[in-house]
Scaffold this motif. Structure first.
Motif: not given
Length: 148
Positions: A120-130
């Motif tokens: 879940c944190p990795v998903a949020w980081i990826a979404i924020s990066l994109v």
């Protein structure tokens, strides 16, 4: 499996009241047996509690806690107009940052793997990066007080 799907709970039916009570009792018995096997004490000893070290560790954690949001405010001031800064900051800090540990723990507990909650944190980081790469514009030489 996508990172977003990994954040969703898998088995909601396993969280019934009877199932939860049964699993809790079984877990407590297994945990106590494991702790007894490794001679883990049942109570804490005040003589072994090192107050100065614990105090210093808490001070260090508080210092880290103050260092975390410090760069966020200037970054948000540069990324968003002055009038629109409050919502993204409070949304990200409160809802996403506040509930992320809860979601991560729930995912780890549901799947029985301590590392599965990291999805879940990795998903949020990826979404924020994109989103940051695609939609945030450069603010150099831009009047941030002007209406957009």
């Amino acid at each position: 499996m996508s990172a977003i799907a990994a954040c969703l709970p898998l088995d909601v039916g396993a969280l019934s009241a009877v199932g939860t009570k049964t699993r809790t009792v079984a877990f407590a018995a297994e945990l106590r047996g494991t702790l007894d096997h490794f001679s883990f004490p049942t109570t804490a000893s005040r003589d072994q509690f090192n107050k100065p070290v614990v105090f210093m560790l808490l001070v260090v954690l508080l210092a880290y806690m103050t260092l975390t949001p410090t760069p966020a405010a200037p970054a948000l001031l540069e990324m968003f107009p002055i009038r629109a800064m409050s919502f993204p900051y409070h949304f990200a800090s409160g809802w996403i940052g506040g509930l992320l540990p809860t979601f991560s723990f729930a995912i780890s507990a549901q799947r029985g793997n301590i590392y599965s909650g990291l999805s879940c944190p990795v998903a949020w980081i990826a979404i924020s990066l994109v989103i940051g790469l695609l939609f945030l514009r450069e603010t150099k030489d831009v009047d941030l007080t002007a209406d957009v």
